[in-house]
Motif scaffolding. Structure first.
Motif, short mmCIF file in Angstrom:
data_model
loop_
_atom_site.label_atom_id
_atom_site.label_comp_id
_atom_site.label_asym_id
_atom_site.label_seq_id
_atom_site.Cartn_x
_atom_site.Cartn_y
_atom_site.Cartn_z
N SER A 16 0.83 -1.20 0.00
CA SER A 16 0.00 0.00 0.00
C SER A 16 0.87 1.25 0.00
CB SER A 16 -0.95 0.00 1.19
OG SER A 16 -0.23 -0.03 2.40
N ARG A 17 0.38 2.27 -0.69
CA ARG A 17 1.12 3.55 -0.80
C ARG A 17 0.12 4.66 -1.06
NH1 ARG A 17 3.05 6.52 -5.14
NH2 ARG A 17 2.41 4.90 -6.62
N GLU A 18 0.05 5.59 -0.12
CA GLU A 18 -0.87 6.73 -0.24
C GLU A 18 -2.28 6.23 -0.53
OE1 GLU A 18 1.09 9.08 -3.22
OE2 GLU A 18 2.62 9.81 -1.82
N ALA A 19 -2.87 6.60 -1.67
CA ALA A 19 -4.25 6.22 -1.95
C ALA A 19 -4.37 4.79 -2.47
CB ALA A 19 -4.86 7.18 -2.97
N TYR A 20 -3.25 4.13 -2.74
CA TYR A 20 -3.27 2.79 -3.32
C TYR A 20 -3.23 1.72 -2.23
CZ TYR A 20 -2.06 5.20 -7.67
OH TYR A 20 -2.06 6.03 -8.76
N ALA A 21 -4.25 0.84 -2.23
CA ALA A 21 -4.23 -0.31 -1.33
C ALA A 21 -3.27 -1.37 -1.83
CB ALA A 21 -5.64 -0.89 -1.20
N LEU A 22 -3.03 -1.40 -3.14
CA LEU A 22 -2.09 -2.31 -3.77
C LEU A 22 -1.33 -1.52 -4.82
CD1 LEU A 22 -1.35 -5.48 -4.22
CD2 LEU A 22 -2.82 -5.25 -6.22
N ASP A 23 -0.02 -1.70 -4.87
CA ASP A 23 0.78 -0.98 -5.86
C ASP A 23 1.93 -1.89 -6.29
OD1 ASP A 23 2.04 0.79 -7.49
OD2 ASP A 23 2.60 2.22 -5.93
N ILE A 24 1.73 -2.55 -7.43
CA ILE A 24 2.75 -3.46 -7.97
C ILE A 24 3.14 -2.95 -9.35
CG2 ILE A 24 3.27 -5.80 -8.72
CD1 ILE A 24 1.15 -6.79 -6.75
N GLY A 25 4.35 -2.42 -9.46
CA GLY A 25 4.87 -2.00 -10.74
C GLY A 25 5.93 -2.98 -11.22
N PRO A 26 6.43 -2.79 -12.43
CA PRO A 26 7.47 -3.69 -12.93
C PRO A 26 8.70 -3.78 -12.02
CG PRO A 26 6.56 -2.41 -14.73
CD PRO A 26 5.98 -1.84 -13.47
N GLU A 27 9.07 -2.66 -11.38
CA GLU A 27 10.23 -2.70 -10.49
C GLU A 27 9.95 -3.59 -9.29
OE1 GLU A 27 8.75 0.03 -11.55
OE2 GLU A 27 10.22 1.10 -12.80
N ARG A 28 8.78 -3.46 -8.69
CA ARG A 28 8.43 -4.28 -7.54
C ARG A 28 8.35 -5.75 -7.92
NH1 ARG A 28 7.16 -7.92 -5.12
NH2 ARG A 28 5.89 -8.18 -3.23
N ALA A 29 7.83 -6.03 -9.11
CA ALA A 29 7.68 -7.41 -9.54
C ALA A 29 8.99 -8.01 -10.03
CB ALA A 29 6.63 -7.50 -10.64
N GLY A 30 9.93 -7.16 -10.44
CA GLY A 30 11.19 -7.65 -10.95
C GLY A 30 11.12 -8.10 -12.40
N TRP A 31 10.20 -7.48 -13.16
CA TRP A 31 10.09 -7.83 -14.58
C TRP A 31 9.95 -6.56 -15.41
CZ3 TRP A 31 5.30 -11.13 -13.06
CH2 TRP A 31 4.20 -10.32 -12.76
N GLY A 32 9.49 -6.67 -16.66
CA GLY A 32 9.61 -5.55 -17.56
C GLY A 32 8.36 -4.77 -17.90
N TYR A 33 7.15 -5.33 -17.69
CA TYR A 33 5.98 -4.71 -18.31
C TYR A 33 4.76 -4.55 -17.40
CZ TYR A 33 8.65 -5.45 -22.56
OH TYR A 33 9.65 -5.42 -23.51
N SER A 34 4.26 -5.62 -16.79
CA SER A 34 2.94 -5.61 -16.17
C SER A 34 2.91 -4.87 -14.84
CB SER A 34 2.46 -7.05 -15.94
OG SER A 34 2.34 -7.74 -17.16
N GLY A 35 1.80 -4.17 -14.58
CA GLY A 35 1.62 -3.48 -13.31
C GLY A 35 0.15 -3.45 -12.91
N LEU A 36 -0.10 -3.29 -11.62
CA LEU A 36 -1.47 -3.21 -11.10
C LEU A 36 -1.50 -2.36 -9.85
CD1 LEU A 36 -4.46 -4.13 -11.10
CD2 LEU A 36 -3.74 -6.10 -9.73
N ARG A 37 -2.46 -1.44 -9.81
CA ARG A 37 -2.72 -0.65 -8.62
C ARG A 37 -4.20 -0.79 -8.27
NH1 ARG A 37 0.07 4.92 -10.97
NH2 ARG A 37 2.23 4.17 -10.98
N VAL A 38 -4.51 -0.72 -7.00
CA VAL A 38 -5.90 -0.66 -6.54
C VAL A 38 -6.06 0.64 -5.78
CG1 VAL A 38 -7.69 -1.70 -5.14
CG2 VAL A 38 -6.18 -3.17 -6.50
N LEU A 39 -6.86 1.53 -6.33
CA LEU A 39 -7.08 2.86 -5.78
C LEU A 39 -8.33 2.87 -4.91
CD1 LEU A 39 -6.47 5.99 -5.82
CD2 LEU A 39 -7.95 6.07 -7.85
N GLU A 40 -8.22 3.37 -3.69
CA GLU A 40 -9.36 3.51 -2.79
C GLU A 40 -9.66 4.99 -2.59
OE1 GLU A 40 -8.48 1.35 0.78
OE2 GLU A 40 -9.01 -0.58 -0.14
N LEU A 41 -10.90 5.39 -2.90
CA LEU A 41 -11.32 6.78 -2.76
C LEU A 41 -12.47 6.89 -1.77
CD1 LEU A 41 -11.28 8.13 -6.43
CD2 LEU A 41 -9.56 8.49 -4.65
#
Length: 273
Positions: A16-41
């Motif tokens: 989790s980071r700021e407004a994101y309950a989930l924040d997985i970018g390519p750097e976090r995953a250790g790969w080149g392309y896919s990412g997913l965030r879950v935004l809670e408002l």
């Protein structure tokens, strides 16, 4: 990816980071392309962000929202929950500034992929989402192909939703897409994001190695959890009896062709596709 082998099961809130309950970018995953965030408002809340080097789809999980990108405003009606049916969605191009606002509040998935082409922003209407009934018996499930390769134009991003009835198996037979084999298999990184119909809901996700030292996961998953699939045979995804399971699949890879080609594990195919 070796240094990330112990991080393929991502528990809810651990990224989790700021407004994101989930924040997985390519750097976090250790790969080149896919990412997913879950935004809670919260009700009346809004969130602005730059799309950067990625294309994104804003997918309401619960609630509706207004999406502003460049000079266009898209109203997403959304849905009460992921179990209520398909939803409309918004496509955001790379190198843009966007804002998501929600009068009633809600949760919104941002499925992303690093990409090269800058496609136009677009609205994806719910009635145009192809819904597929896949499997039979205890392997029956519903697949919502909102951003499948042949359903909605993106540069690299492929994304679908799956509803699995309680007690059923999804992602079965085990399959993989971790190498480029012309006409047979495409190389795609994949994220599974899970939700359940009740607070007590749970299920299991298996990823088994397709190569020495490859991905190896057996996880009990609950709402908000994610599993990363850099390689390997993935499946089954099992919903506990009495607990319908939802998962969102986000995929992208380096191939010149945006296509989902898979190979099934050869010992588990008879009668279960």
């Amino acid at each position: 990816m070796d240094e990330h082998k112990d991080e393929l099961f991502v528990r809810a809130t651990t990224t989790s980071r700021e407004a994101y309950a989930l924040d997985i970018g390519p750097e976090r995953a250790g790969w080149g392309y896919s990412g997913l965030r879950v935004l809670e408002l919260a009700p009346g809340g809004s969130h602005a962000f730059a799309t950067g080097d990625s294309e994104w789809i804003v997918l309401p999980l619960q609630g509706g929202c207004t999406v502003h990108v460049e000079d266009w405003t898209m109203e997403l009606l959304g849905r009460e929950s992921v179990f209520a049916g398909v939803t409309d969605f918004a496509y955001l191009p790379r190198d843009a500034h966007a804002q998501i606002a929600s009068g009633a509040g809600g949760r919104f998935a941002l499925a992303g992929a690093r990409c090269e082409r800058r496609l136009p922003a677009r609205h994806g209407p719910a009635p145009e989402v192809p819904v597929e009934r896949r499997g039979s018996g205890v392997s029956a499930r519903e697949v919502r192909n909102f951003a499948a390769a042949d359903a909605f134009a993106c540069d690299r991003l492929i994304a679908v939703e799956v509803i699995t009835p309680g007690g059923n198996w999804s992602s079965y037979p085990p399959h993989k897409h971790d190498e480029h084999v012309p006409g047979q298999e495409s190389e795609l990184e994949e994220i599974y994001y899970f939700e359940f119909a009740s607070e007590q809901g749970f299920g299991y996700q298996r990823v088994s190695p397709s190569r020495p030292g490859g991905a190896d996961v057996l996880a009990e998953v609950r709402t908000g959890d994610a599993v990363l699939v850099p390689d390997g045979w993935h499946g089954p995804s099992i919903a506990a009896p009495g607990h319908p399971m939802y998962y969102l699949n986000v995929m992208a890879g380096p191939g010149e062709e945006r296509v989902w080609r898979i190979r099934f594990y050869p010992d588990h195919t008879e009668g279960y596709r």
